[in-house]
Design a protein around this motif. Structure first.
Motif, PDB file in Angstrom:
ATOM      1  N   LYS A  94      39.276 -38.904 -41.635  1.00 46.01           N
ATOM      2  CA  LYS A  94      38.502 -38.070 -42.564  1.00 46.01           C
ATOM      3  C   LYS A  94      37.543 -38.936 -43.388  1.00 46.01           C
ATOM      4  CE  LYS A  94      38.779 -35.209 -46.591  1.00 46.01           C
ATOM      5  NZ  LYS A  94      39.548 -35.062 -47.816  1.00 46.01           N
ATOM      6  N   GLU A  95      38.053 -40.076 -43.852  1.00 45.33           N
ATOM      7  CA  GLU A  95      37.241 -40.973 -44.693  1.00 45.33           C
ATOM      8  C   GLU A  95      35.985 -41.439 -43.935  1.00 45.33           C
ATOM      9  OE1 GLU A  95      39.097 -44.777 -45.790  1.00 45.33           O
ATOM     10  OE2 GLU A  95      37.000 -45.413 -45.915  1.00 45.33           O
ATOM     11  N   ILE A  96      36.157 -41.775 -42.647  1.00 48.66           N
ATOM     12  CA  ILE A  96      35.003 -42.223 -41.846  1.00 48.66           C
ATOM     13  C   ILE A  96      33.949 -41.107 -41.776  1.00 48.66           C
ATOM     14  CG2 ILE A  96      34.236 -43.004 -39.555  1.00 48.66           C
ATOM     15  CD1 ILE A  96      37.129 -44.148 -39.213  1.00 48.66           C
ATOM     16  N   LEU A  97      34.417 -39.886 -41.517  1.00 52.12           N
ATOM     17  CA  LEU A  97      33.469 -38.764 -41.404  1.00 52.12           C
ATOM     18  C   LEU A  97      32.761 -38.499 -42.737  1.00 52.12           C
ATOM     19  CD1 LEU A  97      35.309 -36.151 -39.144  1.00 52.12           C
ATOM     20  CD2 LEU A  97      33.767 -37.987 -38.486  1.00 52.12           C
ATOM     21  N   VAL A  98      33.539 -38.571 -43.842  1.00 54.53           N
ATOM     22  CA  VAL A  98      32.941 -38.345 -45.172  1.00 54.53           C
ATOM     23  C   VAL A  98      31.873 -39.412 -45.430  1.00 54.53           C
ATOM     24  CG1 VAL A  98      33.410 -38.402 -47.666  1.00 54.53           C
ATOM     25  CG2 VAL A  98      34.924 -37.131 -46.151  1.00 54.53           C
ATOM     26  N   ASN A  99      32.183 -40.658 -45.071  1.00 53.24           N
ATOM     27  CA  ASN A  99      31.213 -41.735 -45.285  1.00 53.24           C
ATOM     28  C   ASN A  99      29.973 -41.588 -44.390  1.00 53.24           C
ATOM     29  OD1 ASN A  99      32.680 -42.868 -47.302  1.00 53.24           O
ATOM     30  ND2 ASN A  99      33.657 -44.422 -46.030  1.00 53.24           N
ATOM     31  N   PHE A 100      30.193 -41.069 -43.175  1.00 54.93           N
ATOM     32  CA  PHE A 100      29.035 -40.765 -42.308  1.00 54.93           C
ATOM     33  C   PHE A 100      28.133 -39.756 -43.029  1.00 54.93           C
ATOM     34  CE2 PHE A 100      31.053 -42.231 -38.194  1.00 54.93           C
ATOM     35  CZ  PHE A 100      29.972 -42.989 -37.784  1.00 54.93           C
ATOM     36  N   ASP A 101      28.783 -38.751 -43.621  1.00 57.97           N
ATOM     37  CA  ASP A 101      28.063 -37.672 -44.293  1.00 57.97           C
ATOM     38  C   ASP A 101      27.305 -38.183 -45.529  1.00 57.97           C
ATOM     39  OD1 ASP A 101      27.399 -34.949 -44.580  1.00 57.97           O
ATOM     40  OD2 ASP A 101      28.887 -34.760 -46.187  1.00 57.97           O
ATOM     41  N   ILE A 102      27.950 -39.047 -46.302  1.00 55.88           N
ATOM     42  CA  ILE A 102      27.333 -39.538 -47.538  1.00 55.88           C
ATOM     43  C   ILE A 102      26.279 -40.618 -47.238  1.00 55.88           C
ATOM     44  CG2 ILE A 102      27.776 -40.763 -49.732  1.00 55.88           C
ATOM     45  CD1 ILE A 102      30.646 -39.550 -49.612  1.00 55.88           C
ATOM     46  N   GLU A 103      26.687 -41.613 -46.432  1.00 56.19           N
ATOM     47  CA  GLU A 103      25.827 -42.793 -46.251  1.00 56.19           C
ATOM     48  C   GLU A 103      24.795 -42.636 -45.130  1.00 56.19           C
ATOM     49  OE1 GLU A 103      28.286 -46.309 -46.025  1.00 56.19           O
ATOM     50  OE2 GLU A 103      29.701 -45.478 -47.482  1.00 56.19           O
ATOM     51  N   LYS A 104      25.067 -41.715 -44.226  1.00 51.05           N
ATOM     52  CA  LYS A 104      24.179 -41.448 -43.077  1.00 51.05           C
ATOM     53  C   LYS A 104      23.632 -42.740 -42.457  1.00 51.05           C
ATOM     54  CE  LYS A 104      23.037 -36.724 -44.163  1.00 51.05           C
ATOM     55  NZ  LYS A 104      24.138 -36.501 -45.082  1.00 51.05           N
ATOM     56  N   PRO A 105      24.507 -43.540 -41.864  1.00 45.89           N
ATOM     57  CA  PRO A 105      24.059 -44.819 -41.293  1.00 45.89           C
ATOM     58  C   PRO A 105      23.034 -44.610 -40.160  1.00 45.89           C
ATOM     59  CG  PRO A 105      26.256 -44.284 -40.530  1.00 45.89           C
ATOM     60  CD  PRO A 105      25.915 -43.272 -41.564  1.00 45.89           C
ATOM     61  N   ASP A 106      22.082 -45.509 -40.130  1.00 47.86           N
ATOM     62  CA  ASP A 106      21.042 -45.412 -39.098  1.00 47.86           C
ATOM     63  C   ASP A 106      21.480 -46.270 -37.909  1.00 47.86           C
ATOM     64  OD1 ASP A 106      18.748 -45.187 -37.654  1.00 47.86           O
ATOM     65  OD2 ASP A 106      17.550 -46.495 -38.961  1.00 47.86           O
ATOM     66  N   ILE A 107      22.030 -45.603 -36.886  1.00 48.83           N
ATOM     67  CA  ILE A 107      22.570 -46.343 -35.729  1.00 48.83           C
ATOM     68  C   ILE A 107      21.535 -46.345 -34.602  1.00 48.83           C
ATOM     69  CG2 ILE A 107      24.429 -46.369 -33.988  1.00 48.83           C
ATOM     70  CD1 ILE A 107      26.143 -45.030 -36.281  1.00 48.83           C
ATOM     71  N   PRO A 108      21.154 -47.547 -34.126  1.00 51.93           N
ATOM     72  CA  PRO A 108      20.158 -47.618 -33.055  1.00 51.93           C
ATOM     73  C   PRO A 108      20.648 -46.889 -31.797  1.00 51.93           C
ATOM     74  CG  PRO A 108      20.602 -49.789 -33.970  1.00 51.93           C
ATOM     75  CD  PRO A 108      21.605 -48.878 -34.550  1.00 51.93           C
ATOM     76  N   SER A 109      19.759 -46.144 -31.173  1.00 48.69           N
ATOM     77  CA  SER A 109      20.168 -45.292 -30.040  1.00 48.69           C
ATOM     78  C   SER A 109      20.669 -46.090 -28.832  1.00 48.69           C
ATOM     79  CB  SER A 109      19.010 -44.388 -29.622  1.00 48.69           C
ATOM     80  OG  SER A 109      17.891 -45.193 -29.302  1.00 48.69           O
ATOM     81  N   ASP A 110      20.242 -47.357 -28.692  1.00 48.94           N
ATOM     82  CA  ASP A 110      20.683 -48.133 -27.514  1.00 48.94           C
ATOM     83  C   ASP A 110      22.160 -48.523 -27.580  1.00 48.94           C
ATOM     84  OD1 ASP A 110      19.883 -49.775 -29.668  1.00 48.94           O
ATOM     85  OD2 ASP A 110      19.906 -51.529 -28.352  1.00 48.94           O
ATOM     86  N   ILE A 111      22.793 -48.338 -28.733  1.00 49.44           N
ATOM     87  CA  ILE A 111      24.249 -48.661 -28.783  1.00 49.44           C
ATOM     88  C   ILE A 111      25.102 -47.383 -28.884  1.00 49.44           C
ATOM     89  CG2 ILE A 111      24.054 -51.036 -29.665  1.00 49.44           C
ATOM     90  CD1 ILE A 111      24.754 -49.836 -32.470  1.00 49.44           C
ATOM     91  N   TYR A 112      24.475 -46.234 -28.714  1.00 51.64           N
ATOM     92  CA  TYR A 112      25.229 -44.970 -28.763  1.00 51.64           C
ATOM     93  C   TYR A 112      26.413 -44.964 -27.786  1.00 51.64           C
ATOM     94  CZ  TYR A 112      21.966 -42.266 -31.698  1.00 51.64           C
ATOM     95  OH  TYR A 112      21.224 -41.785 -32.724  1.00 51.64           O
ATOM     96  N   ASP A 113      26.122 -45.377 -26.552  1.00 49.07           N
ATOM     97  CA  ASP A 113      27.180 -45.319 -25.528  1.00 49.07           C
ATOM     98  C   ASP A 113      28.391 -46.157 -25.906  1.00 49.07           C
ATOM     99  OD1 ASP A 113      25.875 -43.531 -24.000  1.00 49.07           O
ATOM    100  OD2 ASP A 113      25.005 -45.017 -22.612  1.00 49.07           O
ATOM    101  N   ALA A 114      28.110 -47.345 -26.453  1.00 43.77           N
ATOM    102  CA  ALA A 114      29.225 -48.214 -26.883  1.00 43.77           C
ATOM    103  C   ALA A 114      29.984 -47.560 -28.031  1.00 43.77           C
ATOM    104  CB  ALA A 114      28.682 -49.571 -27.306  1.00 43.77           C
ATOM    105  N   PHE A 115      29.231 -46.903 -28.926  1.00 48.73           N
ATOM    106  CA  PHE A 115      29.864 -46.192 -30.048  1.00 48.73           C
ATOM    107  C   PHE A 115      30.752 -45.048 -29.536  1.00 48.73           C
ATOM    108  CE2 PHE A 115      27.900 -47.973 -33.881  1.00 48.73           C
ATOM    109  CZ  PHE A 115      28.846 -47.637 -34.825  1.00 48.73           C
ATOM    110  N   PHE A 116      30.220 -44.312 -28.533  1.00 47.94           N
ATOM    111  CA  PHE A 116      31.020 -43.219 -27.949  1.00 47.94           C
ATOM    112  C   PHE A 116      32.292 -43.781 -27.312  1.00 47.94           C
ATOM    113  CE2 PHE A 116      26.884 -40.675 -27.326  1.00 47.94           C
ATOM    114  CZ  PHE A 116      27.093 -39.954 -28.499  1.00 47.94           C
ATOM    115  N   ALA A 117      32.124 -44.911 -26.625  1.00 42.96           N
ATOM    116  CA  ALA A 117      33.289 -45.539 -25.962  1.00 42.96           C
ATOM    117  C   ALA A 117      34.336 -45.935 -27.005  1.00 42.96           C
ATOM    118  CB  ALA A 117      32.848 -46.754 -25.169  1.00 42.96           C
TER     119      ALA A 117
END
Lengths: 212, 337
Positions: A94-117
């Protein structure tokens, strides 16, 4: 007494279902965030808050009933610690999702797949912990295989997160503050697999204690 | 005077209840699996049932060793045993009431120059050796079966806890029955042949044999010991001396109860004989030594290093020490009075 026993068994099962549900919500919300599906992300976050609230009520009920009615006197301390650690999995997700919502990190699209993994692996480790916990309650002698799966998933999550961090910090076009910000989210996500490993360590000892 | 004499037996019964009920329910109460009140009530009812329904076999064996016809002598033999038990308990030695009473009866025989039936004596002494050994073997067998079942059949931890509680009550009741059936001879055995005690006639027609009255009174004294003084002993035994998991407690108490039952049940003894097997001697054995034997067996199959060899040494020491001290006190008191 039998009714009480059945009621606690059912509450523990519900609690474990909530842990499992939180991991599914986490995975879906993670995907929604990276694909900019903001409405769906908000919905998943609301669902996560509900699941966390329900899990907290169940946790308190289970712990109170175990001690109030002197149930499983030899194992209730173990069960209490186990539930507290499982709760950390829901809280961290929950904390990770809340922080995503508050901080809205800018994640480069070329590492999306690794993030999904990474999110898929940590989610799988949480779901395997739920299976291992069920085995602890139902068939402790058969828990070994499930624990091995958790250790493998944690190792895989570590590898993915380390590779991700290396990739982020090797990028020349990103500011250090940006890199550090993304690293924070990688580390927090990886923490889910680390907590799953801690629960697995506890389960391996607790299961030995249960085998006559 | 008759009341004072009978009080000696009553005192021995009370102390037996206060001490030995902890062997049956100590771990269950100490680990909070069963509340003391529930354990004490169940134990009291089944001890009395065991005394009245199945106490005849061991009582007959004691009388084969010495037919005491004087109430005063019976009281002295009982008092010597009770005093020996009290003294050795104070010295923190796991003492056996059964061995104390045998010492007392032998003392009585020696003083009156009666010949001791060596065949009966051998039968009794051999059971002292067999009892802990049999308890150990029984515990090993039950442990292996329980382990096999728990490995093969998935069972929820909480349901397992529920069923263990129920089994602790059922086996506790069986253990109490066996304790009463086996150890009642120690409390009233020497009073059965006394000429001063007679059958009770109710409403000029119903005759209650004095044996039944004695079994009932003896059982009542054991029950009183359980209800009034066993709580502290149960908690000490359950939390400190025999700190076992509920599963292990179940195995130990079941083994103990089976062994006590084997050495007290006339029906079971007749059944074994009918199969052409050697006759089982019906002899009062030590409940504590049966428990120690069962724990030893469990330790042997679980972990060799957890075995307390000191406890085994204590058993061997008591085989000699308890009857000898009781014999000496009995002879001394019989000379004085």
């Amino acid at each position: 007494m039998f009714k009480l026993t059945k009621s606690i068994i059912s509450q523990i099962n519900d609690y474990l279902e909530n842990v499992k549900k939180s991991s599914v919500i986490f995975k879906d919300a993670f995907r929604c965030f990276l694909t900019n599906n903001n409405d769906e992300f908000e919905m998943q976050l609301t669902k996560m808050t509900e699941v966390e609230h329900n899990a907290d009520i169940l946790k308190r009920n289970i712990e109170n009933m175990l001690y109030k009615h002197s149930l499983i006197p030899e194992s209730r301390g173990d069960v209490w610690r186990l539930i507290e650690h499982l709760d950390e999995l829901i809280d961290t997700a929950k904390e990770i999702l809340v922080n995503f919502d508050i901080e809205k990190p800018d994640i480069p699209s070329d590492i999306y797949d690794a993030f999904f993994a990474l999110s898929d692996t940590v989610t799988a480790s949480v779901q395997e912990v739920v299976e291992a916990t069920k085995l602890y309650f139902y068939h402790p002698a058969a828990i070994k295989k499930s624990l091995e799966n958790i250790y493998q998933l944690e190792k895989k999550a570590d590898q993915i997160s380390n590779n991700l961090k290396r990739e982020i910090f090797s990028k020349k076009n990103l500011e250090l503050s940006h890199k550090t910000h993304i690293r924070y989210f990688i580390s927090r996500t990886d923490l889910l697999a680390d907590t799953a490993e801690t629960v697995a360590d506890m389960l391996s000892i607790y299961a030995i204690k249960l085998i006559v | 005077m008759m009341i004072i004499y009978l009080l000696c037996g009553f005192f021995l019964g009370w102390s037996l209840g206060a001490n030995d009920a902890s062997n049956v329910f100590g771990t269950a109460v100490g680990s909070k699996m069963i509340k003391f009140k529930k354990a004490a009530i169940i134990s009291s009812i089944f001890v009395i049932a065991g005394c009245v329904l199945d106490g005849g076999g061991t009582t007959q064996t004691l009388n084969e060793l010495g037919k005491i016809t004087s109430l005063k002598d019976a009281a002295i033999v009982t008092f010597s045993s009770a005093f020996t038990v009290l003294m050795l308990t104070k010295m923190r030695l796991p003492v056996s009431t059964s061995q104390a009473i045998i010492g007392g009866i032998i003392g009585w025989n020696i003083l009156y120059n009666y010949s001791i039936d060596t065949e009966v004596l051998t039968r009794i002494v051999s059971t002292w050796l067999i009892c802990p050994l049999l308890a150990a073997i029984t515990a090993i067998i039950i442990y292996i079966i329980a382990r096999f079942i728990l490995f093969k059949i998935p069972f929820n931890l909480l349901k397992r806890d529920f069923y263990i509680r129920q089994f602790l009550i059922i086996i506790g009741a069986f253990g109490s029955y066996s304790l009463g059936a086996n150890n009642i001879a120690n409390v009233i055995g020497v009073f059965v042949n006394t000429s001063e005690l007679t059958d009770l006639v109710l409403f000029k027609e119903i005759i209650v044999p004095k044996e039944i009255l004695l079994y009932f009174a003896g059982g009542l004294s054991i029950a009183l010991g359980i209800l009034t003084y066993s709580k502290g002993v149960m908690l000490t035994v359950g939390r400190n001396l025999l700190k076992l998991s509920p599963e292990h407690a179940l195995i130990v108490v079941f083994s103990h109860s089976l062994v006590l039952f084997v050495f007290s049940s006339v029906i079971f003894s007749n059944f074994i004989t009918s199969l052409g097997l050697p006759e089982i001697p019906l002899v009062p054995v030590s409940s504590t030594q049966a428990i120690i034997g069962a724990i030893f067996g469990l330790g042997l199959v679980k972990s060799f290093y957890s075995i307390k060899f000191k406890a085994i040494g204590y058993i061997a020491l008591n085989w000699i020490l308890t009857p000898v001290i009781s014999l000496a006190i009995c002879v001394f008191l019989l000379i004085i009075f």
